[in-house]
Design a protein around this motif. Structure first.
Motif, PDB file in Angstrom:
ATOM      1  N   SER A   3      36.026  37.820   8.833  1.00  0.00           N
ATOM      2  CA  SER A   3      36.036  36.577   8.497  1.00  0.00           C
ATOM      3  C   SER A   3      36.314  35.457   7.780  1.00  0.00           C
ATOM      4  CB  SER A   3      35.026  35.937   8.572  1.00  0.00           C
ATOM      5  OG  SER A   3      33.723  36.406   7.988  1.00  0.00           O
ATOM      6  N   ARG A  35      40.059  33.372   6.772  1.00  0.00           N
ATOM      7  CA  ARG A  35      39.937  32.380   6.093  1.00  0.00           C
ATOM      8  C   ARG A  35      40.930  32.047   4.991  1.00  0.00           C
ATOM      9  NH1 ARG A  35      34.567  33.003   7.018  1.00  0.00           N
ATOM     10  NH2 ARG A  35      34.252  33.170   4.818  1.00  0.00           N
ATOM     11  N   MET A  85      36.282  37.637  18.365  1.00  0.00           N
ATOM     12  CA  MET A  85      36.035  36.822  17.411  1.00  0.00           C
ATOM     13  C   MET A  85      37.223  36.556  16.332  1.00  0.00           C
ATOM     14  SD  MET A  85      33.975  37.982  13.455  1.00  0.00           S
ATOM     15  CE  MET A  85      35.362  38.638  12.439  1.00  0.00           C
ATOM     16  N   LEU A 118      38.270  33.306  15.263  1.00  0.00           N
ATOM     17  CA  LEU A 118      38.136  31.871  13.980  1.00  0.00           C
ATOM     18  C   LEU A 118      39.395  31.274  13.917  1.00  0.00           C
ATOM     19  CD1 LEU A 118      35.713  34.991  11.568  1.00  0.00           C
ATOM     20  CD2 LEU A 118      35.124  31.962  12.944  1.00  0.00           C
TER      21      LEU A 118
END
Length: 262
Positions: A73, A77, A123, A127
């Motif tokens: 994650s 980002r 996931m 995201l």
């Protein structure tokens, strides 16, 4: 992150996540050809930079290579901080997948392998979509395309981790479509039901001449052997992006006209 051309596109950004030598590269090339500034993302930055250089040179486009690990994650980002610094993301294509090369008994699949496959296939796209949806909703337009496969629709013996992740990706696409299409964001799931081969471009550039040699030696291109031409598949992604919002496709199945040879 590398810029491969001097002039910026007047259109939005097309972010292609999961760019390898076949489908991802062909999708990136198509959007660059159509005038988009393109961000290509994958784990192998060295190879990605070569692709960016090649596409930018051939299409006279601005291309950026950005490293991403779709199972992490924080990496997602950070990667999209770079993508969004380029401008408004009008198109997101999520093409990443966790390679599974061996059908094995499900009880022998490791927890780490299962978790990583789920992370990359569910996931990761969730995201990535979160990073761009706000801007798309604010502008009332945008396209998000998720790449699935036959494992998105049917369980396959020995591929539990792949199927569970791809089932989840399909569900995510349906959920986002119902939530965000009324707000101007086209979300679609693309089922690639076949084996993607090497592109069959007719240009005589050095890289493409090498590709023709590889195909002649048995490397496999889309066509007679039942494999799918990635450049032709990329046309379908472009078609989805350009659909009128009065008749948006939420899922499309793509398969070769003849069965893939085993």
């Amino acid at each position: 992150m590398r810029s491969m051309a001097s002039s910026a596109s007047s259109r939005g950004i097309a972010a292609i996540v999961g760019v390898g030598p076949k489908l991802g590269r062909s999708i990136a090339r198509k959007f660059a050809h159509e005038g988009y500034t393109v961000a290509i993302l994958a784990r192998d930055l060295e190879r990605l930079s070569r692709f960016a250089d090649e596409i930018a040179r051939e299409e006279k486009a601005q291309v950026f290579a950005i490293r991403i690990d779709c199972s992490d994650s924080r990496s997602i980002r950070e990667a999209f901080e770079g993508v969004l610094s380029l401008g408004f993301v009008e198109v997101l294509v999520y093409n990443a997948h966790q390679s599974v090369s061996h059908p094995i008994i499900s009880t022998d699949i490791s927890i780490d392998s299962f978790q990583k496959s789920l992370a990359v296939s569910s996931m990761g796209p969730f995201l990535c979509a979160q990073q761009v949806l706000g801007g798309m909703v604010d502008r009332g337009r945008g396209t998000i395309l998720f790449t699935g496969c036959s494992a998105s629709l049917n369980g396959i013996i020995g591929y539990s981790e792949l199927c569970c992740g791809k089932f989840a990706l399909r569900a995510l696409s349906q959920c986002l479509a119902r939530e965000f299409q009324p707000r101007g964001v086209h979300v679609a799931h693309v089922v690639i039901d076949g084996i993607v081969g090497a592109p069959r471009r007719t240009s005589t550039s050095q890289s493409q001449q090498r590709l023709l040699v590889e195909e002649h030696q048995g490397g496999g291109g889309g066509g007679g052997d039942g494999s799918m031409d990635p450049d032709s598949l990329a046309q379908s992604y472009w078609y989805l992006h350009n659909q009128d919002r009065s008749a948006w496709t939420q899922e499309i199945d793509l398969r070769p006209s003849i069965p893939t040879l085993n």
